[in-house]
Design a protein around this motif. Structure first.
Motif: not given
Length: 329
Positions: A269-283, A285-291
């Motif tokens: 949530f902190f790193t994928l906040n949409g300010s630099s790159g895709k937000p978390y809710n767009s899933l 690659a990092e989000a998929k890997f961390a999940n």
């Protein structure tokens, strides 16, 4: 003939283990031949392979309900626990079906959390920067989950059954101490980073659960040291502590899992906040890997609990575990 005491024999269908004869203080020993020649002690094709022999104390206490009473005595034997016939001490193949995935999934957890920090967060350092924070998830997963989980199931591993339990108690305690030190080092990493970056500490639910887990872990380790390793520990205290120790051990593993899952989610949530790159809710690659890392940690903990839940895979009792300390030789 002097004092005569009864011995209860009980045959079980559980995994093959050593046969043990328990002798009480100031009582005469059993004539081993009288026991070993009983029909109940002979293995049959149906798989009756485990004999447990327990002394009935003068107060009538016993470990198993008797189904055969033996009265043959051998004089001049002191109070001690004797291993009798040496049947195979190997657990079912099903144990290895669970233990090998435990080792493999634990290793994968370490590799995955290290890759996550290196690939998407720049690697590691110890200078108060964000690179120092990257040590936090790696050390916490390594200590509170992987090393802790493997230390918990140590006594279920069959090759440890053939040595004195005191040796493996020391190994168990050492692994737990190492896991505790790694988790404390992981806390130091995040606190140093927060102090250098002027970030407040202990405001999230993740931090509350995590610090409670480490405090509980430290308390558990000290209790285990006092109850199971110090020679001055009273037998009654040790016997009363054992179920508490087991319960706390499982509770700490559950809290560790909770801390890791909430920490992964908080970091995303902190790193994928949409300010630099895709937000978390767009899933991305990092989000998929961390999940996937979170699911892998869950799988590891479930395998550990699966191993712990099977009573047939427990270590066979020895005199170091069962005999009162005032009668051990």
């Amino acid at each position: 003939m002097g004092n005569v005491f009864d011995t209860a024999c009980h045959v079980s269908n559980r995994s093959k283990r050593n046969v043990h004869v328990f002798l009480t203080e100031k009582k005469r020993a059993l004539e081993l031949d009288a026991i070993l020649n009983l029909p109940e002690t002979r293995s049959s094709a149906s798989g009756l392979s485990f004999l447990s022999v327990f002394v009935l104390h003068e107060d009538g206490q016993e470990a198993f309900a008797p189904n055969k009473m033996v009265h043959n005595m051998a004089p001049e034997w002191g109070p001690r626990l004797l291993p009798c016939s040496t049947t195979s001490m190997s657990p079912p193949v099903l144990f290895w079906v669970g233990y090998v995935p435990c080792l493999c999934s634990g290793l994968l957890c370490l590799l995955a959390v290290s890759f996550w920090s290196a690939r998407w967060h720049g690697g590691f350092s110890w200078d108060g920067s964000a690179l120092q924070f990257n040590w936090h998830p790696v050390l916490m997963v390594a200590g509170l989950v992987v090393l802790y989980g493997n230390a918990v199931v140590l006594f279920r591993v069959p090759f440890t059954w053939r040595q004195k339990k005191l040796t493996w108690k020391l190994v168990h305690g050492s692994l737990m101490l190492l896991a505790l030190l790694l988790s404390v080092l992981g806390l130091c990493a995040v606190f140093d980073n927060h102090r250098s970056s002027n970030i407040p500490d202990m405001y999230s639910l993740h931090s509350w659960v995590g610090i409670c887990t480490v405090i509980m872990f430290a308390f558990q380790w000290l209790l285990g040291l006092a109850g199971f390793l110090l020679p001055c520990s009273p037998p009654r205290f040790r016997s009363n502590l054992k179920p508490v120790h087991v319960w706390m051990g499982k509770a700490i593993l559950i809290l560790s899992l909770t801390s890791c899952i909430s920490g992964i989610n908080e970091q995303l949530f902190f790193t994928l906040n949409g300010s630099s790159g895709k937000p978390y809710n767009s899933l991305p690659a990092e989000a998929k890997f961390a999940n996937s890392l979170g699911l892998l940690i869950v799988a590891f903990v479930l395998v550990v609990f699966g191993i712990l839940s099977n009573d047939d895979w427990q270590r066979p009792e020895t005199h170091h575990e069962s005999a009162p300390r005032d009668v051990e030789k």
